[in-house]
Design an enzyme around this catalytic site. Structure first.
Site, short mmCIF file in Angstrom:
data_model
loop_
_atom_site.label_atom_id
_atom_site.label_comp_id
_atom_site.label_asym_id
_atom_site.label_seq_id
_atom_site.Cartn_x
_atom_site.Cartn_y
_atom_site.Cartn_z
CE LYS A 115 -3.32 -2.88 -0.14
NZ LYS A 115 -3.99 -2.97 -1.44
CD GLU A 199 -3.48 7.13 3.87
OE1 GLU A 199 -4.52 7.15 4.25
OE2 GLU A 199 -3.16 6.67 2.79
CG HIS A 234 -13.08 -1.77 7.98
ND1 HIS A 234 -12.88 -0.56 7.63
CD2 HIS A 234 -12.35 -1.82 9.21
CE1 HIS A 234 -12.19 -0.03 8.31
NE2 HIS A 234 -11.95 -0.66 9.39
NE ARG A 291 -11.59 -7.92 -4.57
CZ ARG A 291 -11.24 -6.90 -3.70
NH1 ARG A 291 -9.86 -7.15 -3.52
NH2 ARG A 291 -11.99 -6.37 -2.94
C1 MV4 Z 1 -8.87 5.96 5.80
C2 MV4 Z 1 -9.91 6.60 6.28
C3 MV4 Z 1 -9.93 8.05 6.67
N1 MV4 Z 1 -8.45 8.56 6.30
N2 MV4 Z 1 -7.84 6.65 5.41
C4 MV4 Z 1 -10.87 1.57 5.58
C5 MV4 Z 1 -10.49 0.52 4.80
C6 MV4 Z 1 -9.20 0.67 4.22
N3 MV4 Z 1 -9.25 0.32 2.81
C7 MV4 Z 1 -8.93 2.29 4.38
N4 MV4 Z 1 -9.78 2.62 5.04
C8 MV4 Z 1 -9.90 4.07 5.68
N5 MV4 Z 1 -8.86 4.80 5.44
C9 MV4 Z 1 -7.61 7.97 5.83
N6 MV4 Z 1 -6.51 8.63 5.59
C10 MV4 Z 1 -11.07 6.07 6.50
C11 MV4 Z 1 -11.10 4.60 6.15
C12 MV4 Z 1 -12.52 3.87 6.51
C13 MV4 Z 1 -13.26 3.53 5.49
C14 MV4 Z 1 -12.95 3.74 4.21
C15 MV4 Z 1 -13.68 3.01 3.15
C16 MV4 Z 1 -14.96 2.58 3.44
C17 MV4 Z 1 -15.42 2.52 4.73
C18 MV4 Z 1 -14.52 2.85 5.80
C19 MV4 Z 1 -14.84 2.91 7.13
C20 MV4 Z 1 -13.97 3.22 8.15
C21 MV4 Z 1 -12.80 3.90 7.76
#
Ligand code: MV4
Length: 480
Positions: A115, A199, A234, A291
């Site tokens: 990542k 981040e 998630h 995917r």
């Molecule tokens: C984040 C975020 C807020 N700020 N990154 C959750 C899954 C992973 N793929 C990345 N995620 C997140 N990253 C930053 N810098 C919030 C989330 C996140 C989230 C992202 C997409 C869909 C649902 C989520 C639920 C909680 C947190």
């Protein structure tokens, strides 16, 4: 390409087998001992058992799947989603054995699977990323320096993570080191890799992802976005396309950014570029999924493109037969993931026999389903029963079709998330489009669901009573 091994189970295995059949390609199913009676084994032309029930001893065993591929002499392997779909080593083995892996090249999977490296690659291509560390951080001291520089709150993520595992939010410098070390320990345990990056934490983002297709001749297109903001821990619950928050201008800009991401990693096949979208309408690259995604049907509905067919055509070297300009988004699609889980008991998996199982059908309804009445829901795998996908000319229509379809979906024997889904589709925040990734946490509770279900039951009883009284009137039955 005359025979494809489908390295998966459940609804997606059926979905892939149908696409192969339409293209005149034979199919080989692989299955675990728990899946001997399952539909994916019945539907395929041939089937080979690859081990005991647990995924680790069957669907995750690349060596056994390669053996099955050799024995049955297949030309290609479709990994579906989950299991080996984003395993770069497995894709590399396929390459070495001259079996087409229906997906991107192993180098692409490896690059996007890291990542921090993905962030760096994407940023160099001129796509906005969330402010954060340049690559991984060495230790908690360096991480804290970065956090102070970008400002709190920050989110600590694992380089080998993704999908929400091994993540921690820190709101200030005091709690930072503890959160960092906890996240690192979790990542070491979950992925065998405690490499971390930092981040800026976006507080109320929407999750918007773009579907892309890239052929082996350098053509890359995007097929618009899906809004997957409604999720629970998630785990996506509802996905829709298009998103209510994008206009044509921003869609074109984000689509272009997604194409740049694909170009930066020499992408081939179907892929998804995830973005976070904030209150100020800024978008930032989050991750790329290399995917086919669970939620691909909503994109198929609004574009009319069969994504699995395209994956196969691309894998066998064909050029994509349409242009970006040919792609027009038409109507609106909704997807509900139906899980065998109890929404009143903290979404505990609910296993057992499907005593009754009647799936809805009709205009604007697509069921991607892996079960039939009388079947067992096994304990070994993801408890998703089916994806209920609906379509309408407008978003409102897609929601109405969805609610009716939920009412016509009859499951007895196991608990399901159908009522929870209906709760989402009936909620004002969802209907108005004013929601973000915190929707479930903000609005859902077992009591809210019980309240709604009881209210509906009262209403149904009243309607039945009224109907009864009307009928009695019309029949002029003697009233005593
Ligand atoms: C984040 C975020 C807020 N700020 N990154 C959750 C899954 C992973 N793929 C990345 N995620 C997140 N990253 C930053 N810098 C919030 C989330 C996140 C989230 C992202 C997409 C869909 C649902 C989520 C639920 C909680 C947190």
């Amino acid at each position: 390409m005359s025979k494809v091994l489908i390295a998966n189970r459940g609804e997606i295995s059926l979905r892939i087998a149908r696409a192969c059949r339409e293209l005149g390609i034979g199919t080989l199913a692989v299955y675990s001992e728990a899946d001997e009676q399952s539909l994916h084994v019945q539907l395929a032309d041939e089937a080979i058992c690859i081990g005991p029930p647990s995924s680790a001893e069957s669907y995750l065993r690349g060596d056994r799947i390669m053996s099955a591929a050799e024995i049955a002499d297949v030309d290609a392997i479709h990994p579906g989603y989950g299991f080996l779909s984003e395993n770069a080593d497995f894709a590399e083995q396929c390459e070495a054995c001259n079996i087409l892996f229906i997906g991107p090249r192993s180098e692409t999977i490896r690059k996007m699977g890291d990542k921090a490296l993905a962030r760096e690659t994407v940023s160099k291509a001129g796509v906005p990323i969330i402010p954060g560390s340049d690559g991984p951080v060495e230790n908690e001291k360096e991480a804290l320096r970065v956090a102070k520089k970008i400002g709190f709150p920050v989110i600590i993520k694992a380089v080998s993570g993704g999908g929400g595992r091994g993540m921690r939010i820190a709101h200030n410098a005091v709690s930072f080191t503890k959160e960092f070390l906890t996240a690192k320990m979790e990542a070491e345990k979950a992925f065998g890799d405690g490499t971390m990056y930092v981040e800026k934490y976006l507080e109320n983002p929407r999750h918007i992802e773009f579907q892309i297709l890239a052929d082996k001749h350098g053509k890359i297109l995007h097929l618009g976005e899906r809004d997957c903001s409604v999720q629970r821990r998630h785990q996506k619950v509802v996905e829709e396309a298009p998103s209510v928050v994008l206009d044509d201008d921003l869609r074109a800009k984000m689509g272009e950014a997604a194409v740049k991401v694909a170009k930066a990693c020499d992408y081939v096949g179907a892929g998804t570029v995830e973005f976070l979208f904030d209150e100020n309408r800024n978008f930032y690259f989050l991750e790329m999924n290399t995917r086919l995604q669970v939620e691909h049907p909503v994109t198929e509905y609004i574009t009319g493109v069969d994504l699995v067919e395209q994956q196969i055509r691309i894998a066998r070297g064909e050029a994509i037969a349409f242009t970006q300009n040919d792609l027009k988004i038409k109507g609106h699609a909704m997807e509900l993931r139906v899980y065998a889980e109890d929404p009143l008991e903290d979404f505990m998996p609910s296993t057992g026999t499907l005593e009754k199982y009647q799936i809805p059908q009709g205009e604007g309804i697509r069921m991607d389903n892996g079960f039939e009445e009388g079947m067992e829901v096994p304990i070994y795998y993801d408890p998703m029963l089916a994806k209920l996908v609906t379509y309408g000319k407008t978003r409102e229509e897609a929601i109405e079709v969805m609610i009716k379809a939920i009412d016509n979906y009859i499951v007895e024997g196991v608990s399901t998330t159908l009522a929870f889904g209906k709760f989402v589709f009936q909620h004002d925040a969802f209907r108005s489009g004013d929601f973000d990734t915190h929707f479930v946490k903000k609005y859902y509770s077992p009591d809210a669901l019980k309240e709604e279900t009881e209210q509906e039951a009262r209403l149904a009883a009243l309607l039945a009573l009224k109907q009864y009284l009307n009928d009695k009137e019309q029949l002029r039955l003697p009233s005593n």
